[in-house]
Design a protein around this motif. Structure first.
Motif, short mmCIF file in Angstrom:
data_model
loop_
_atom_site.label_atom_id
_atom_site.label_comp_id
_atom_site.label_asym_id
_atom_site.label_seq_id
_atom_site.Cartn_x
_atom_site.Cartn_y
_atom_site.Cartn_z
N VAL A 1 0.84 -1.20 0.00
CA VAL A 1 0.00 0.00 0.00
C VAL A 1 0.88 1.25 0.00
O VAL A 1 0.66 2.18 -0.78
N TYR A 2 1.89 1.27 0.85
CA TYR A 2 2.79 2.43 0.93
C TYR A 2 3.48 2.69 -0.41
O TYR A 2 3.51 3.83 -0.89
N ASN A 3 4.04 1.64 -1.02
CA ASN A 3 4.74 1.82 -2.29
C ASN A 3 3.80 2.31 -3.39
O ASN A 3 4.16 3.16 -4.20
N TYR A 4 2.59 1.78 -3.41
CA TYR A 4 1.59 2.23 -4.39
C TYR A 4 1.31 3.72 -4.19
O TYR A 4 1.33 4.49 -5.15
N THR B 1 -1.21 6.01 3.74
CA THR B 1 -1.19 4.59 4.13
C THR B 1 -1.91 4.42 5.47
O THR B 1 -2.74 3.52 5.63
N GLN B 2 -1.58 5.29 6.40
CA GLN B 2 -2.24 5.24 7.71
C GLN B 2 -3.75 5.46 7.56
O GLN B 2 -4.55 4.72 8.15
N GLU B 3 -4.12 6.42 6.76
CA GLU B 3 -5.54 6.71 6.52
C GLU B 3 -6.24 5.52 5.87
O GLU B 3 -7.38 5.19 6.20
N PHE C 1 -10.00 -0.76 8.94
CA PHE C 1 -10.52 -1.15 10.25
C PHE C 1 -11.97 -0.72 10.40
O PHE C 1 -12.82 -1.49 10.85
N LYS C 2 -12.25 0.50 9.98
CA LYS C 2 -13.59 1.06 10.15
C LYS C 2 -14.63 0.35 9.28
O LYS C 2 -15.76 0.14 9.70
#
Length: 174
Positions: free
Chosen positions: A27-30, A45-47, A53-54
């Motif tokens: 996800v981060y690299n994308y 990425t964090q978002e 999770f949500k």
């Protein structure tokens, strides 16, 4: 990856943590390739994983978890783009992409990133998903919510535009 275990369902937190540990780098690299900014990619990425999770109960299982995550990542990025007026490509912040010591590889990576930054969001997304992340046409069509034929045609055109940009900077694409 299964959300079920002997005797019932696994704890949602455990499932999301497993998804995070398995796919955070993907996800981060994308997002790094899309945004061309390490800090932005980290935030997005964090978002993305907060949304996972949500909204995990909304995962229908009609595609792979990886495809679902990239779809969420893309939507998160598009929302981010709408919030800002311009996105700058700061190549100096992309050092985490370079793993080799070979200066030629670093220069080539910088050239590729520069060319990608000149493409439309759609063209950039198609190239990143197919050529850099290895998604299948089927997976990309699911992420972009279009037909496989549209993906193939779009990718063909995106690659041609990329080659034009690359060649206009005095390089030759094989």
């Amino acid at each position: 990856m299964s959300i079920y275990m002997e005797g019932g369902m696994r704890d949602l937190k455990d499932v999301v943590e497993e998804i995070y540990s398995t796919y955070k780098k993907t996800v981060y690299n994308y997002l790094l390739y899309l945004s061309s900014n390490a800090h932005t990619a980290e935030d997005l990425t964090q978002e993305t994983f907060i949304k996972v999770f949500k909204y995990f109960n909304g995962f229908k299982g009609d595609c792979s978890v990886k495809t679902w995550l990239i779809k969420i990542s893309r939507n998160t990025y598009l929302t981010y783009i709408k919030k800002i007026s311009t996105v700058e490509c700061n190549i100096d912040e992309c050092d985490s992409l370079y793993t080799g010591d070979d200066l030629t590889n670093v220069n080539e990576s910088i050239m590729i990133r520069s060319c990608l930054s000149k493409l439309s969001e759609k063209d950039k997304t198609l190239i990143i998903l197919k050529d850099l992340n290895g998604f299948s046409y089927s997976e990309i069509s699911s992420i972009l919510e279009c037909t496989e034929g549209q993906v193939k045609i779009g990718l063909f055109r995106a690659r041609n535009r990329f080659k034009e940009i690359y060649n206009s900077d005095g390089k030759e694409v094989l």
